[in-house]
Design a protein around this motif. Structure first.
Motif, mmCIF file in Angstrom:
data_model
loop_
_atom_site.group_PDB
_atom_site.id
_atom_site.type_symbol
_atom_site.label_atom_id
_atom_site.label_comp_id
_atom_site.label_asym_id
_atom_site.label_seq_id
_atom_site.Cartn_x
_atom_site.Cartn_y
_atom_site.Cartn_z
ATOM 1 N N PHE A 11 0.844 -1.189 0.000
ATOM 2 C CA PHE A 11 0.000 0.000 0.000
ATOM 3 C C PHE A 11 0.885 1.247 0.000
ATOM 4 O O PHE A 11 1.465 1.623 1.022
ATOM 5 N N GLY A 12 0.967 1.881 -1.169
ATOM 6 C CA GLY A 12 1.857 3.035 -1.322
ATOM 7 C C GLY A 12 1.478 4.214 -0.456
ATOM 8 O O GLY A 12 2.353 4.903 0.101
ATOM 9 N N ASP A 13 0.157 4.480 -0.306
ATOM 10 C CA ASP A 13 -0.249 5.617 0.512
ATOM 11 C C ASP A 13 0.104 5.389 1.979
ATOM 12 O O ASP A 13 0.428 6.336 2.708
ATOM 13 N N LEU A 14 0.076 4.144 2.413
ATOM 14 C CA LEU A 14 0.450 3.826 3.787
ATOM 15 C C LEU A 14 1.947 4.077 3.997
ATOM 16 O O LEU A 14 2.358 4.661 5.000
ATOM 17 N N LYS A 15 2.751 3.659 3.026
ATOM 18 C CA LYS A 15 4.197 3.884 3.145
ATOM 19 C C LYS A 15 4.526 5.374 3.099
ATOM 20 O O LYS A 15 5.427 5.841 3.795
ATOM 21 N N ASP A 16 3.791 6.143 2.271
ATOM 22 C CA ASP A 16 4.034 7.582 2.197
ATOM 23 C C ASP A 16 3.745 8.263 3.530
ATOM 24 O O ASP A 16 4.502 9.132 3.976
ATOM 25 N N ALA A 17 2.641 7.869 4.164
ATOM 26 C CA ALA A 17 2.297 8.442 5.469
ATOM 27 C C ALA A 17 3.363 8.092 6.505
ATOM 28 O O ALA A 17 3.733 8.920 7.350
ATOM 29 N N ALA A 18 3.893 6.866 6.452
ATOM 30 C CA ALA A 18 4.941 6.457 7.380
ATOM 31 C C ALA A 18 6.215 7.271 7.166
ATOM 32 O O ALA A 18 6.875 7.688 8.119
ATOM 33 N N LEU A 19 6.553 7.517 5.891
ATOM 34 C CA LEU A 19 7.754 8.286 5.579
ATOM 35 C C LEU A 19 7.649 9.714 6.093
ATOM 36 O O LEU A 19 8.628 10.303 6.551
ATOM 37 N N ALA A 25 -2.157 8.648 10.454
ATOM 38 C CA ALA A 25 -2.709 8.322 9.140
ATOM 39 C C ALA A 25 -2.413 6.872 8.766
ATOM 40 O O ALA A 25 -3.226 6.206 8.117
ATOM 41 N N VAL A 26 -1.256 6.366 9.195
ATOM 42 C CA VAL A 26 -0.930 4.958 8.957
ATOM 43 C C VAL A 26 -1.955 4.064 9.654
ATOM 44 O O VAL A 26 -2.508 3.130 9.047
ATOM 45 N N ILE A 27 -2.229 4.348 10.921
ATOM 46 C CA ILE A 27 -3.185 3.532 11.687
ATOM 47 C C ILE A 27 -4.580 3.619 11.064
ATOM 48 O O ILE A 27 -5.278 2.602 10.939
ATOM 49 N N ARG A 28 -4.992 4.826 10.676
ATOM 50 C CA ARG A 28 -6.315 4.982 10.068
ATOM 51 C C ARG A 28 -6.428 4.176 8.775
ATOM 52 O O ARG A 28 -7.426 3.494 8.525
ATOM 53 N N ARG A 29 -5.365 4.213 7.952
ATOM 54 C CA ARG A 29 -5.386 3.477 6.680
ATOM 55 C C ARG A 29 -5.392 1.975 6.937
ATOM 56 O O ARG A 29 -6.092 1.213 6.243
ATOM 57 N N VAL A 30 -4.656 1.516 7.930
ATOM 58 C CA VAL A 30 -4.659 0.095 8.289
ATOM 59 C C VAL A 30 -6.070 -0.341 8.678
ATOM 60 O O VAL A 30 -6.562 -1.397 8.238
ATOM 61 N N ARG A 31 -6.727 0.460 9.496
ATOM 62 C CA ARG A 31 -8.091 0.133 9.920
ATOM 63 C C ARG A 31 -9.036 0.061 8.725
ATOM 64 O O ARG A 31 -9.873 -0.853 8.623
ATOM 65 N N GLN A 32 -8.888 0.993 7.792
ATOM 66 C CA GLN A 32 -9.743 0.998 6.607
ATOM 67 C C GLN A 32 -9.489 -0.224 5.733
ATOM 68 O O GLN A 32 -10.424 -0.828 5.192
#
Length: 420
Positions: A11-19, A25-32
């Motif tokens: 998940f590219g958007d998850l990695k971008d938020a982590a960077l 935002a990472v946690i929210r995307r994981v939940r989604q």
């Protein structure tokens, strides 16, 4: 939870938020991705829905390690995606602990390759990278015992000092000296929290002289203000007021509103410690006036203070009232009591809660409410091994006199264990 087969790195958007360091935002995307609402996800991770909501909306900034690690472990999320080197475990020895903290900081301050490529001199990247590490340690301070952070903060400071001494370019030397000053003041803060006042004063002195060698008037003013705060809270108000005068004289023009508000709040504490209610009241009024101007100014002008707002103003008013319990000049409202104890920094919140407890003793004559608050704060102090919180807890107990009762007995039992 159905997360065993998820490859989170897909998940590219998850990695971008982590960077970016936006772990909420990472946690929210994981939940989604898992198809869960906040209540379901919070229940699975053993936390409240409100706590999860706050975590998901924190943005880029300081994060407590424990909830991130808990969530990552629950959903089998790689810990580096929430800024952790690995899952923290109990019984770490000091070497493992240093590795964990250093890894966590490294994950929170990535240097993008393109940023390095834009610098013609690779050495020019060093001060900014080192300052980011110091800032990451400051954020970890909210939820990490100071003695653990000292294991990594002292070598970090020595590294910067060594690199500064080897730098021959005058401009680069000034930038490195500024980074060394920031690291020295953080080292002083850790010593203060461990109740090592001699080391704290020595490191604050180093921070001031290094800032002066960097020829940075803003940083020098901040370091003088930091030492003034230490002096005001450790029984040297006259010295604190003298340092505040020196801090204000560093500015060639009017100081930024954030700086002016912060310095005025320290002045108020110094006057309170000197038992001068009229001067304390004037300084509090100045702090309130400058606080009202902050939202219209450039916050970057004073980057070493995370924020100065109504909450900190209320906390300052509480602290002054606790030192001047017999004067009607310093008026503490219920709004001050409820506002001051909010916020995300565990250690600071515990210190403010102890001040609020003292106010309940002196203003409301309510020892049960006072000891309830003080016990909650002392639990935090023991969890984080904070000598500063333990010292303030002892001051509260002296102010309470011969108060007895179940609530006082619980506090006294805790206080007897506070040999940190």
């Amino acid at each position: 939870m159905g997360s065993e087969t998820v490859n989170w790195y897909d998940f590219g958007d998850l990695k971008d938020a982590a960077l970016e360091g936006n772990y909420g935002a990472v946690i929210r995307r994981v939940r989604q991705i898992l198809g869960m609402d906040q209540r379901q996800f919070a229940d699975q991770c053993g936390m409240s829905q409100t706590a999860l909501w706050r975590l998901e909306n924190r943005g880029i900034g300081g994060y407590a390690i424990d909830p991130l690690a808990r969530i990552a472990t629950t959903v089998q999320l790689p810990h580096d995606l929430v800024g952790l080197a690995h899952q923290p475990t109990g019984g770490e020895d000091s070497m493992q602990r240093r590795g964990f903290l250093a890894g966590a900081v490294a994950a929170t301050v990535p240097l993008r390759a393109e940023a390095v490529q834009q610098q013609p001199d690779p050495g020019a990247v060093e001060p900014n990278g080192l300052r980011q590490v110091t800032s990451a340690y400051r954020r970890l301070d909210a939820t990490t015992p100071s003695r653990d952070l000292a294991d990594v903060a002292h070598p970090h400071l020595r590294l910067i000092q060594t690199m500064t001494g080897r730098t021959t370019d005058p401009v680069q030397h000034q930038r490195m000296a500024a980074a060394a000053s920031e690291a020295a003041s953080f080292t002083a803060w850790l010593a203060w929290d461990m109740a090592d006042h001699g080391s704290a004063r020595r490191w604050y002195g180093t921070a001031i002289t290094t800032a002066q060698s960097a020829q940075n008037e803003l940083l020098t003013a901040y370091q003088l203000g930091s030492l003034a705060s230490f002096d005001a809270e450790t029984g040297h108000p006259t010295t604190a007021l003298r340092r505040l005068d020196q801090a204000r004289r560093q500015f060639t023009g009017p100081p930024p509103p954030l700086a002016a508000a912060w310095l005025a709040s320290i002045e108020a504490l110094a006057h309170a410690a000197a038992h001068d209610p009229a001067a304390c009241d004037r300084a509090l009024a100045a702090a309130a006036r400058h606080t009202g101007r902050i939202s219209h100014a450039d916050p970057v002008a004073w980057p070493w203070i995370f924020t100065f707002d109504e909450r900190k103003l209320s906390a300052c008013r509480l602290a002054c009232a606790a030192r001047l319990p017999d004067t009607p000049r310093i008026r503490v409202t219920d709004h001050d009591l409820t506002t001051a104890v909010t916020g995300g920094h565990d250690k600071q919140r515990a210190l403010i809660t102890l001040t609020a407890a003292t106010t309940h003793l002196t203003r409301d004559r309510d020892p049960e409410a006072a000891f309830t608050l003080a016990t909650r704060a002392l639990h935090t102090g023991l969890r984080l091994a904070s000598g500063r919180i333990a010292d303030q807890a002892r001051q509260f107990r002296r102010a309470a006199g011969r108060t007895t009762g179940t609530y006082a007995d619980e506090f006294d039992t805790l206080l007897h264990t506070a040999y940190l």
